[in-house]
Design an enzyme around this catalytic site. Structure first.
Site, PDB file in Angstrom:
ATOM      1  N   LEU A  15     -12.866  32.003  -5.097  1.00 19.96           N
ATOM      2  CA  LEU A  15     -12.569  32.752  -6.328  1.00 19.96           C
ATOM      3  C   LEU A  15     -13.557  32.399  -7.438  1.00 19.96           C
ATOM      4  O   LEU A  15     -13.552  33.021  -8.497  1.00 19.96           O
ATOM      5  CB  LEU A  15     -11.144  32.414  -6.805  1.00 19.96           C
ATOM      6  CG  LEU A  15      -9.978  32.936  -5.976  1.00 19.96           C
ATOM      7  CD1 LEU A  15      -8.650  32.451  -6.559  1.00 19.96           C
ATOM      8  CD2 LEU A  15      -9.991  34.456  -5.919  1.00 19.96           C
ATOM      9  N   SER A  16     -14.391  31.381  -7.201  1.00 22.49           N
ATOM     10  CA  SER A  16     -15.279  30.883  -8.264  1.00 22.49           C
ATOM     11  C   SER A  16     -16.207  31.963  -8.834  1.00 22.49           C
ATOM     12  O   SER A  16     -16.384  32.015 -10.060  1.00 22.49           O
ATOM     13  CB  SER A  16     -16.088  29.690  -7.766  1.00 22.49           C
ATOM     14  OG  SER A  16     -15.225  28.616  -7.533  1.00 22.49           O
ATOM     15  N   LYS A  68     -18.743  17.662  -1.054  1.00 23.73           N
ATOM     16  CA  LYS A  68     -18.389  16.900  -2.257  1.00 23.73           C
ATOM     17  C   LYS A  68     -18.819  15.431  -2.181  1.00 23.73           C
ATOM     18  O   LYS A  68     -19.104  14.818  -3.197  1.00 23.73           O
ATOM     19  CB  LYS A  68     -16.881  16.982  -2.516  1.00 23.73           C
ATOM     20  CG  LYS A  68     -16.443  18.301  -3.124  1.00 23.73           C
ATOM     21  CD  LYS A  68     -14.980  18.259  -3.490  1.00 23.73           C
ATOM     22  CE  LYS A  68     -14.581  19.508  -4.243  1.00 23.73           C
ATOM     23  NZ  LYS A  68     -13.191  19.491  -4.702  1.00 23.73           N
ATOM     24  N   ASN A  89     -17.970  17.598  -7.917  1.00 26.19           N
ATOM     25  CA  ASN A  89     -17.735  19.045  -7.808  1.00 26.19           C
ATOM     26  C   ASN A  89     -18.578  19.846  -8.788  1.00 26.19           C
ATOM     27  O   ASN A  89     -18.564  21.066  -8.761  1.00 26.19           O
ATOM     28  CB  ASN A  89     -16.236  19.386  -7.978  1.00 26.19           C
ATOM     29  CG  ASN A  89     -15.827  19.502  -9.437  1.00 26.19           C
ATOM     30  OD1 ASN A  89     -16.394  18.842 -10.300  1.00 26.19           O
ATOM     31  ND2 ASN A  89     -14.836  20.322  -9.706  1.00 26.19           N
ATOM     32  N   ASP A 104     -12.424  18.204 -11.333  1.00 25.56           N
ATOM     33  CA  ASP A 104     -11.108  18.412 -10.698  1.00 25.56           C
ATOM     34  C   ASP A 104     -10.047  17.548 -11.376  1.00 25.56           C
ATOM     35  O   ASP A 104      -8.911  17.992 -11.586  1.00 25.56           O
ATOM     36  CB  ASP A 104     -11.155  18.026  -9.204  1.00 25.56           C
ATOM     37  CG  ASP A 104     -11.775  19.112  -8.336  1.00 25.56           C
ATOM     38  OD1 ASP A 104     -11.756  20.287  -8.760  1.00 25.56           O
ATOM     39  OD2 ASP A 104     -12.278  18.798  -7.239  1.00 25.56           O
ATOM     40  N   ALA A 132      -4.049  12.748   1.598  1.00 23.27           N
ATOM     41  CA  ALA A 132      -4.925  11.682   1.083  1.00 23.27           C
ATOM     42  C   ALA A 132      -6.395  12.063   1.245  1.00 23.27           C
ATOM     43  O   ALA A 132      -7.251  11.216   1.432  1.00 23.27           O
ATOM     44  CB  ALA A 132      -4.621  10.372   1.811  1.00 23.27           C
ATOM     45  N   ILE A 157      -2.862   6.593   8.477  1.00 21.01           N
ATOM     46  CA  ILE A 157      -2.776   5.313   7.764  1.00 21.01           C
ATOM     47  C   ILE A 157      -4.132   4.878   7.202  1.00 21.01           C
ATOM     48  O   ILE A 157      -4.232   4.427   6.058  1.00 21.01           O
ATOM     49  CB  ILE A 157      -2.153   4.235   8.686  1.00 21.01           C
ATOM     50  CG1 ILE A 157      -1.900   2.954   7.905  1.00 21.01           C
ATOM     51  CG2 ILE A 157      -3.010   3.932   9.900  1.00 21.01           C
ATOM     52  CD1 ILE A 157      -0.976   1.998   8.618  1.00 21.01           C
ATOM     53  N   LEU A 228      -1.267  22.218  -5.083  1.00 20.38           N
ATOM     54  CA  LEU A 228      -2.689  22.467  -5.346  1.00 20.38           C
ATOM     55  C   LEU A 228      -3.174  23.762  -4.700  1.00 20.38           C
ATOM     56  O   LEU A 228      -4.150  24.363  -5.141  1.00 20.38           O
ATOM     57  CB  LEU A 228      -3.539  21.291  -4.823  1.00 20.38           C
ATOM     58  CG  LEU A 228      -4.059  20.325  -5.884  1.00 20.38           C
ATOM     59  CD1 LEU A 228      -2.943  19.759  -6.721  1.00 20.38           C
ATOM     60  CD2 LEU A 228      -4.851  19.194  -5.254  1.00 20.38           C
ATOM     61  N   GLY A 251      -1.782  25.871  -7.690  1.00 17.29           N
ATOM     62  CA  GLY A 251      -2.934  25.216  -8.315  1.00 17.29           C
ATOM     63  C   GLY A 251      -3.911  26.163  -8.985  1.00 17.29           C
ATOM     64  O   GLY A 251      -5.036  25.757  -9.287  1.00 17.29           O
TER      65      GLY A 251
END
Ligand code: NAP
Length: 282
Positions: A15-16, A68, A89, A104, A132, A157, A228, A251
């Site tokens: 969408l940027s 990134k 970003n 962000d 994560a 983990i 998000l 988000g």
């Protein structure tokens, strides 16, 4: 003529361009926002593109998955935020130095504050972050710096531990689970979180029937849900939470905020958020 763009792969559904073209127009600036799909293994392609910023042919770039982290070692300097999060970003040139920044984090905080508004939260604000990966790093960094206690729920983990190690100077409670299953969410309920943030892609189009929370889980009546994911316009997580009478958002606001903050870094102009939102929604 201001030349802006986005590096990532693939970029088909971004969408940027809509948001930044609307920003250029609203600020009465002459310019373009182009897509630069660079394959994850094409390191030379990345370097060539960055050299165009040094040459003044490009004036600013956004960076998305999977670059990134890849661009970090190609920067001359990282801002404190980009360094802390370990992801870039937004890229621009300052005094002939290629700077890697990250909007962000402030984009998330700014939209979260708008969303929560004047809601009274106790001194011990408590958030559960699901996932994560890259965006979870920005979210956890932001929440910790804003004084939240954070619980991290991740299916791997080692990924959760790596994230926790990055922020080891902060108080961080980690709940590590093998998947986002009902037992974990029951635990989440027991802990009465003020905020639950989905930083996994679950529910993202085309898998719109998925949610990180099973629908038969009843959330704490005061929980606020921040997903998000912004595509579809109303994710299953947001729909289910609203059906339980909870405050929930996707988000899209964060996407617009991070774009507006990047745009300001590149051009010095602060674009009107309502116009950017209309552009993103159409
Ligand atoms: P990412 O770096 O790939 O991280 C995704 C995280 O979700 C990882 O921890 C991943 O674990 C986990 N995950 C993936 N599938 C899962 C599943 N089925 N069950 C449990 N956990 C799962 O992606 P990201 O960059 O953080 O992006 C995540 C989402 O946020 C995407 O939908 C993206 O569009 C959205 N996002 C929105 C904004 C905004 O401005 N609103 C900004 C950034 C990202 P594994 O590593 O084990 O797969």
């Amino acid at each position: 003529m201001i030349q802006l763009g986005l590096i990532g792969y693939p970029l088909g559904h971004s969408l940027s361009p809509k948001i930044h073209v609307a920003a250029l127009k609203a600020c009465e600036l002459d310019g373009n926002y182009s897509l630069f799909p660079i394959h994850p293994t094409d390191r030379q392609g990345l370097k060539d593109l960055l050299s165009r910023i040094r040459l003044g042919e490009l004036h600013g770039l956004n960076v998305t998955i999977p670059h990134k982290q890849n661009v970090i070692e190609l920067m001359d300097e990282l801002t404190q935020t980009a360094k802390a999060i370990g992801a870039v970003n937004t890229i621009y040139l300052r005094e002939n130095k290629l700077i890697g920044d990250n909007t962000d984090a402030s984009g998330f905080l700014s939209d979260l504050k708008k969303f929560i508004g004047n809601r009274e939260l106790g001194i011990e604000k408590s958030a559960l972050v699901l996932g994560a990966g890259g965006s979870a790093r920005a979210v956890v960094y932001t929440l910790l710096n804003d004084g939240w206690n954070v619980t991290l729920a991740s299916r791997r983990i080692e990924q959760a531990q790596e994230l926790a190690n990055t922020f080891k100077d902060h108080v961080l409670h980690i709940t590590i689970i093998t998947d986002l299953r009902p037992s974990t969410l029951r635990q989440a309920q027991g802990n009465a979180f003020d905020l639950i943030v989905n930083a996994t892609p679950l529910g993202m189009s085309p898998n719109t029937d998925q949610s990180p929370l099973p629908e038969y889980i009843t959330l704490s009546k005061d929980a606020v849900i921040y997903d998000l994911v912004y595509n579809p316009r109303e994710t299953k997580l947001v729909k289910d939470a609203r059906a339980q009478g909870l405050q929930a958002t996707t988000g899209l606001g964060m996407l617009i905020e991070q774009a507006a903050l990047a745009f300001e870094l590149w051009t010095g102009h602060n674009p009107p958020r309502d116009i950017l939102r209309i552009a993103a929604e159409n």
